[in-house]
Each structure stands twice: as C-alpha cells, then as structure tokens.
Design a protein around this motif. Structure first.
Motif, PDB file in Angstrom:
ATOM      1  N   LYS A 158       0.773  -1.242   0.000  1.00  0.00           N
ATOM      2  CA  LYS A 158       0.000   0.000   0.000  1.00  0.00           C
ATOM      3  C   LYS A 158       0.805   1.294   0.000  1.00  0.00           C
ATOM      4  O   LYS A 158       0.216   2.365   0.005  1.00  0.00           O
ATOM      5  CB  LYS A 158      -0.969  -0.010   1.192  1.00  0.00           C
ATOM      6  CG  LYS A 158      -0.280  -0.268   2.524  1.00  0.00           C
ATOM      7  CD  LYS A 158      -1.305  -0.568   3.620  1.00  0.00           C
ATOM      8  CE  LYS A 158      -0.605  -0.766   4.947  1.00  0.00           C
ATOM      9  NZ  LYS A 158      -1.384  -1.515   5.913  1.00  0.00           N
ATOM     10  N   GLU A 159       2.131   1.239  -0.002  1.00  0.00           N
ATOM     11  CA  GLU A 159       2.862   2.496   0.173  1.00  0.00           C
ATOM     12  C   GLU A 159       3.604   2.997  -1.066  1.00  0.00           C
ATOM     13  O   GLU A 159       4.212   4.061  -1.023  1.00  0.00           O
ATOM     14  CB  GLU A 159       3.859   2.355   1.344  1.00  0.00           C
ATOM     15  CG  GLU A 159       3.180   2.115   2.673  1.00  0.00           C
ATOM     16  CD  GLU A 159       4.134   1.857   3.831  1.00  0.00           C
ATOM     17  OE1 GLU A 159       3.652   1.679   4.959  1.00  0.00           O
ATOM     18  OE2 GLU A 159       5.365   1.836   3.615  1.00  0.00           O
ATOM     19  N   MET A 160       3.577   2.241  -2.164  1.00  0.00           N
ATOM     20  CA  MET A 160       4.437   2.631  -3.284  1.00  0.00           C
ATOM     21  C   MET A 160       3.775   3.617  -4.243  1.00  0.00           C
ATOM     22  O   MET A 160       2.600   3.513  -4.544  1.00  0.00           O
ATOM     23  CB  MET A 160       4.892   1.393  -4.050  1.00  0.00           C
ATOM     24  CG  MET A 160       5.736   0.460  -3.197  1.00  0.00           C
ATOM     25  SD  MET A 160       6.830  -0.609  -4.146  1.00  0.00           S
ATOM     26  CE  MET A 160       5.701  -1.488  -5.183  1.00  0.00           C
ATOM     27  N   PHE A 175      10.308   7.372  -1.125  1.00  0.00           N
ATOM     28  CA  PHE A 175       8.892   7.747  -1.212  1.00  0.00           C
ATOM     29  C   PHE A 175       7.997   6.623  -0.714  1.00  0.00           C
ATOM     30  O   PHE A 175       8.118   5.493  -1.170  1.00  0.00           O
ATOM     31  CB  PHE A 175       8.545   8.074  -2.666  1.00  0.00           C
ATOM     32  CG  PHE A 175       9.420   9.166  -3.242  1.00  0.00           C
ATOM     33  CD1 PHE A 175       9.018  10.483  -3.206  1.00  0.00           C
ATOM     34  CD2 PHE A 175      10.674   8.863  -3.772  1.00  0.00           C
ATOM     35  CE1 PHE A 175       9.824  11.491  -3.698  1.00  0.00           C
ATOM     36  CE2 PHE A 175      11.496   9.868  -4.273  1.00  0.00           C
ATOM     37  CZ  PHE A 175      11.074  11.189  -4.233  1.00  0.00           C
ATOM     38  N   ARG A 176       7.127   6.965   0.230  1.00  0.00           N
ATOM     39  CA  ARG A 176       6.155   5.974   0.704  1.00  0.00           C
ATOM     40  C   ARG A 176       4.832   6.685   0.972  1.00  0.00           C
ATOM     41  O   ARG A 176       4.815   7.690   1.681  1.00  0.00           O
ATOM     42  CB  ARG A 176       6.633   5.305   2.003  1.00  0.00           C
ATOM     43  CG  ARG A 176       7.904   4.507   1.815  1.00  0.00           C
ATOM     44  CD  ARG A 176       8.274   3.768   3.081  1.00  0.00           C
ATOM     45  NE  ARG A 176       9.630   3.254   2.978  1.00  0.00           N
ATOM     46  CZ  ARG A 176      10.262   2.587   3.929  1.00  0.00           C
ATOM     47  NH1 ARG A 176       9.636   2.358   5.084  1.00  0.00           N
ATOM     48  NH2 ARG A 176      11.493   2.157   3.754  1.00  0.00           N
ATOM     49  N   HIS A 177       3.760   6.135   0.426  1.00  0.00           N
ATOM     50  CA  HIS A 177       2.460   6.758   0.592  1.00  0.00           C
ATOM     51  C   HIS A 177       1.845   6.290   1.907  1.00  0.00           C
ATOM     52  O   HIS A 177       1.066   5.350   1.949  1.00  0.00           O
ATOM     53  CB  HIS A 177       1.569   6.410  -0.599  1.00  0.00           C
ATOM     54  CG  HIS A 177       0.341   7.251  -0.653  1.00  0.00           C
ATOM     55  ND1 HIS A 177      -0.855   6.845  -0.113  1.00  0.00           N
ATOM     56  CD2 HIS A 177       0.134   8.489  -1.147  1.00  0.00           C
ATOM     57  CE1 HIS A 177      -1.742   7.803  -0.296  1.00  0.00           C
ATOM     58  NE2 HIS A 177      -1.174   8.804  -0.915  1.00  0.00           N
ATOM     59  N   GLU A 178       2.251   6.969   3.008  1.00  0.00           N
ATOM     60  CA  GLU A 178       1.744   6.642   4.339  1.00  0.00           C
ATOM     61  C   GLU A 178       0.949   7.830   4.836  1.00  0.00           C
ATOM     62  O   GLU A 178       0.981   8.901   4.242  1.00  0.00           O
ATOM     63  CB  GLU A 178       2.891   6.409   5.311  1.00  0.00           C
ATOM     64  CG  GLU A 178       3.892   5.378   4.850  1.00  0.00           C
ATOM     65  CD  GLU A 178       4.855   5.019   5.957  1.00  0.00           C
ATOM     66  OE1 GLU A 178       4.386   4.419   6.931  1.00  0.00           O
ATOM     67  OE2 GLU A 178       6.044   5.337   5.859  1.00  0.00           O
ATOM     68  N   ARG A 179       0.286   7.670   5.983  1.00  0.00           N
ATOM     69  CA  ARG A 179      -0.432   8.796   6.561  1.00  0.00           C
ATOM     70  C   ARG A 179       0.589   9.747   7.182  1.00  0.00           C
ATOM     71  O   ARG A 179       1.298   9.380   8.109  1.00  0.00           O
ATOM     72  CB  ARG A 179      -1.418   8.321   7.628  1.00  0.00           C
ATOM     73  CG  ARG A 179      -2.398   9.399   8.068  1.00  0.00           C
ATOM     74  CD  ARG A 179      -3.495   8.809   8.940  1.00  0.00           C
ATOM     75  NE  ARG A 179      -2.992   8.384  10.251  1.00  0.00           N
ATOM     76  CZ  ARG A 179      -2.714   9.230  11.248  1.00  0.00           C
ATOM     77  NH1 ARG A 179      -2.879  10.522  11.089  1.00  0.00           N
ATOM     78  NH2 ARG A 179      -2.255   8.781  12.397  1.00  0.00           N
ATOM     79  N   GLY A 239       7.392  12.879  12.080  1.00  0.00           N
ATOM     80  CA  GLY A 239       8.347  11.786  11.920  1.00  0.00           C
ATOM     81  C   GLY A 239       7.962  10.762  10.868  1.00  0.00           C
ATOM     82  O   GLY A 239       8.636   9.749  10.700  1.00  0.00           O
ATOM     83  N   ARG A 240       6.856  11.013  10.156  1.00  0.00           N
ATOM     84  CA  ARG A 240       6.422  10.092   9.106  1.00  0.00           C
ATOM     85  C   ARG A 240       5.941  10.901   7.913  1.00  0.00           C
ATOM     86  O   ARG A 240       4.940  11.620   8.017  1.00  0.00           O
ATOM     87  CB  ARG A 240       5.318   9.163   9.642  1.00  0.00           C
ATOM     88  CG  ARG A 240       4.996   7.991   8.740  1.00  0.00           C
ATOM     89  CD  ARG A 240       4.019   7.023   9.373  1.00  0.00           C
ATOM     90  NE  ARG A 240       4.560   6.319  10.517  1.00  0.00           N
ATOM     91  CZ  ARG A 240       5.424   5.312  10.431  1.00  0.00           C
ATOM     92  NH1 ARG A 240       5.844   4.889   9.261  1.00  0.00           N
ATOM     93  NH2 ARG A 240       5.866   4.720  11.523  1.00  0.00           N
ATOM     94  N   TYR A 241       6.657  10.821   6.831  1.00  0.00           N
ATOM     95  CA  TYR A 241       6.367  11.655   5.670  1.00  0.00           C
ATOM     96  C   TYR A 241       6.227  10.788   4.424  1.00  0.00           C
ATOM     97  O   TYR A 241       6.487   9.598   4.459  1.00  0.00           O
ATOM     98  CB  TYR A 241       7.485  12.698   5.501  1.00  0.00           C
ATOM     99  CG  TYR A 241       7.730  13.439   6.792  1.00  0.00           C
ATOM    100  CD1 TYR A 241       6.813  14.381   7.254  1.00  0.00           C
ATOM    101  CD2 TYR A 241       8.828  13.136   7.595  1.00  0.00           C
ATOM    102  CE1 TYR A 241       6.993  15.022   8.467  1.00  0.00           C
ATOM    103  CE2 TYR A 241       9.020  13.765   8.813  1.00  0.00           C
ATOM    104  CZ  TYR A 241       8.097  14.712   9.246  1.00  0.00           C
ATOM    105  OH  TYR A 241       8.274  15.315  10.460  1.00  0.00           O
TER     106      TYR A 241
HETATM  107 MG    MG Z   1       6.938   1.613   7.614  1.00  0.00          MG
END
Ligand code: MG
Ligand code: ATP
Length: 429
Positions: A68-70, A116-120, A124-126
């Motif tokens: 789910k993050e790419m 690059f990661r499509h996270e919320r 500290g989380r981008y």
């Molecule tokens: Mg992670």
C-alpha cells in the motif's frame, strides 16, 4: 478578464527544506560522509525510478511497502510499471548484480537521498523522506554485522545522542523459519478471534509479520507466540553469539527482542533496530540486518550481505533535542557601497577577497548605508567593507568589525588604501 491563478502548494507529506534549516542537513550529511569514509564505505547512486517488479520481488509482495505504500505509475498503457524507490537496498543490489561489482572482492557501499512511501503523514512520518542506506555486499561473517553496529554507536557519539538504544534479534535461516512458521500458524489459528483484518489476511502468507503489529489487542497473543529463537540451529546461534560477544567487548548495551522481525521480507540471521524514547510513536531511527538471499532472489549469484538504513528526518529531530547549535554565518565579509563607481569597485575587491577563500556578499542594488549595515549584520559577517564616494576618490576602503574578536574586544574601524585591504583583513578573519 483573467481568472485568478489558484496558488500551488507542495504535495501533502513532502517537505520543503528552506535556507534557514538546510544548513542542518548539510552539516549532518557532511558528518555522515566523513564517518562512512572512516569505515571504507564508497558512495553509490542509483535511479529514483525503478521497475515495480524490482520492489515487489526484492521487498516482498506481502509487506506494508509493496501492498500500500508505493508510488507507482505507467507512462502509457503498454509501458512497464515504474515505482519511485521506497528504500535503497533493492536498487543497490539490482545495480550490484547488473555491473557485477562484487566479482573480485566484497564491496562496502552507501547511498543517501529521497525515498517515497504513501503513508499517513504525521510527525516523523512523511511521504517523501530521506535515508542514508549502508550495504556491505559479499560479506558472510558476523564480524561485519558487529562492525556495522559498532559503527552506528560511533555515529550516535559523534552526534551527541544519548537516548538511543539497540534492539537485536536473529531470524535464522529459511529452513529454521519454516519449522517455526508451522508452529506459529498453529498458534495464530488457535487465537484467530483476536486477529485483525491484516492479521487474518497475512496469517498464511506471512505469519511472522502478523507479530510485527501495532494493534494493542493483539499484543498478548504476539507475546505468547512460539519464539523463532527456539528453532535456530547451531550455526545460526553461533553467528548471533559472536555478534553479542563483540558488542559486549565494545561496551555497547543491547536488548534481545524476539518480536523484532522488521517490515521487510528479505532478512535472515541478524536484524536490529535503534530506537529512541524521545520521538513519540515514530521511535525507530535506524533499522537493518542481514539479507543473504536477496542477490539470488533478484537473479544474481549467491552473495551474502548486511546493511541498514537511517531515517534522516528522525535523526535530525533527535539531534535538535540533544544539542543547540546555531546557524552558521552566511558570509565572512559584507561589502557596502554608495555610488556607481563604488558599486563597480566593490565587485573587484570582493573577487580579490574570494581569491583568499573568504565568503563574500556584495550588497546588491543601491540602498542607504543604514539599511546596508542592517543586512550586513543579519548575514553574520565578521567585517563590513565600506566603499563610499570619499573612499573611491582617495583610493581607500574602510573596514568595520561587526563581531567581537576572540578575546571579547571590539576592534576599531580603520581606513586603509585599497591595495592593503587583503593584508588588513588577514589580521581580522
Ligand atoms: Mg513503515
Ligand atoms: P516504521 O516501522 O516506522 O514504519 P520501517 O520499518 O517502515 O519504519 P525502514 O523501512 O526500516 O522503516 O526504514 C528505515 C528508517 O527510515 C526507519 O527506521 C525510519 O527512521 C525511517 N522511516 C521509515 N519510514 C519513514 C517515513 N514515512 N517518514 C520518515 N522516516 C521514515
């Protein structure tokens, strides 16, 4: 009638690094490069875009990243799928195989840059963040695993970090994990009522990952699960023991965390994380371990390897808490001038000063002396050079100190001949 242009903003989770903070990045990058060179690591730069297949295979289909993050797209319907790199290791190993860089000897390499990661997005989380990723390619023994951990411990000292702690585990080898996996699936089946969506979906595809959960309702089930460590053979245990011995010799404290499996699929034997209590929920600053199977998984010759990645945003946040370093000055010398002739002469004198290696800002445009002095002060320069109409006529230049000297004294303003300006500055900078 023209319609008003709606302002464009940056993409959510992707940060601009502005001039007021970029010095902290440059300072960290420079410390990192010096530190890496001390251990013989050479820089390697691979493309930001790779074929999606690389990450699907190299990171693992059943992982947060690949599921789910790419950031993935195609340039046209029949074109291959491309992905913005979510980490460095897969690309580095792809390139190592493609150019056969380990054909005659092992290699120590590092990469640094955006991933690059499509996270919320949260503190500290981008969605775009930075990593330095270190890989020792072609090394089988526990000596190199221990060296990398010792190396990291040196880095924390260099950066003045205290609240950072090592967690360590061994994942053993494939066959050992297989035996453990069967026992684990039995355990998950027995506790199916506490598993969440992800847990149920992964219990047969990647049961080990089910334990790497942040869901509080599943903690007790995870804590009581069969421990992989109890399934390790003699060789795996000896590898792990040697690392522990070396860490003890180096005086590096650690906690063995049997739940530590890491998000990525490709690890074997050693896995480790450095965690801090100072960054809230985003506590992991560095994660790494051994990935002996990755080369063959990606079509290369069997090549043992071990590496780790540090998240630079989290590291900088930690550094900011631990130390107070003020921004460096923008220049050593600020040149102030009044009148056309003086403005041109100022440029020539600035070039002479730059020949000496000094950093020089020439005031751009024309302004009152007062506002030029204000800018000179903000720049942090030690000395203002002043070229007024009188100075131009007489071939002189004035030097005004803007900062206290090392002994706490303020030097006097002097006027010297333009030929003597470099010699006079040498006394003051
Ligand atoms: Mg992670
Ligand atoms: P987490 O459990 O926090 O999601 P991870 O296991 O996904 O971390 P790795 O893939 O091991 O992280 O990446 C190495 C390091 O990169 C992490 O230890 C962390 O410091 C940093 N990192 C990971 N994801 C992010 C992100 N979205 N934003 C900022 N830094 C990150």
């Amino acid at each position: 009638m023209s319609t008003k242009f709606e302002k464009v903003t940056a993409i959510r989770g992707m940060n601009d690094i502005l001039p007021g903070e970029s010095w902290q990045w440059e300072r960290l990058e420079s410390i990192l490069r010096t530190w890496l060179a001390q251990y013989g690591y050479l820089n390697m730069r691979t493309p930001i875009l790779e074929q999606t297949r690389l990450f699907a295979r190299g990171i693992g289909e059943v992982t947060d990243i690949v599921e789910k993050e790419m950031y993935t797209f195609r340039m046209s319907e029949d074109a291959e799928q491309l992905t913005m790199r979510p980490e460095f290791t897969a690309g580095v190993v792809r390139a190592a195989i493609e150019h056969n860089i380990t054909y005659d000897r092992p290699q120590r390499v590092y990469s640094m840059g955006q991933v690059f990661r499509h996270e919320r997005p949260q503190k500290g989380r981008y969605r775009q963040f930075h990593q330095v990723s270190i890989e020792a390619l072609g090394f089988a023994g526990p000596d190199i695993d221990a060296e990398q951990i010792i190396m990291l411990s040196r880095l924390w000292k260099l950066l003045g970090l205290k609240d950072i702690h090592l967690e360590l585990n061994s994942l053993g080898q494939v066959e050992e994990r297989k035996a453990h996996r069967e026992a684990l699936i039995k355990h998950l089946e027995a506790h199916i009522d506490v598993l969440d969506e992800d847990g149920k979906r992964r219990m047969y595809t990647n049961p080990l990952r089910v334990l790497d959960t942040k869901n509080p309702a599943m903690q007790e089930m995870a804590n009581n699960a069969p421990k992989l460590f109890d399934f390790l053979g003699e060789e795996s245990k000896a590898h792990f023991q040697e690392i522990c011995t070396r860490l003890e010799q180096a005086g590096i404290p650690y906690t063995i965390n049997p739940r530590l499996v890491r998000g990525l699929d490709y690890y074997n034997l050693t896995v480790f994380e450095w965690v801090t209590g100072s960054l809230g929920a985003q506590a992991t600053v560095c994660g790494g371990g051994r990935y002996d199977g990755l080369f063959t998984l990606l079509g290369g010759k069997p090549t043992p390897a071990v590496g780790f990645a540090i998240g630079l945003e989290r590291l900088l946040a930690l550094m900011e808490q631990a130390e107070s370093v003020s921004a460096p000055s923008e220049a050593d010398i600020y040149v102030i001038h009044q009148g056309d002739e003086a403005a041109r002469r100022a440029v020539q004198i600035a070039e002479l000063c730059r020949d000496q290696g000094w950093r020089v800002i020439v005031h751009a445009g024309s302004a009152s002396f007062k506002s030029q002095f204000k800018r000179a002060d903000i720049s942090g320069a030690q000395v203002a050079l002043i070229l007024g109409e009188a100075e131009v006529k007489e071939g002189t230049i004035s030097l005004k100190p803007l900062r206290l000297a090392d002994n706490g004294m303020m030097l006097e303003q002097v006027t010297v001949s333009q030929d003597a300006v470099v010699a006079e500055l040498q006394k003051r900078i």
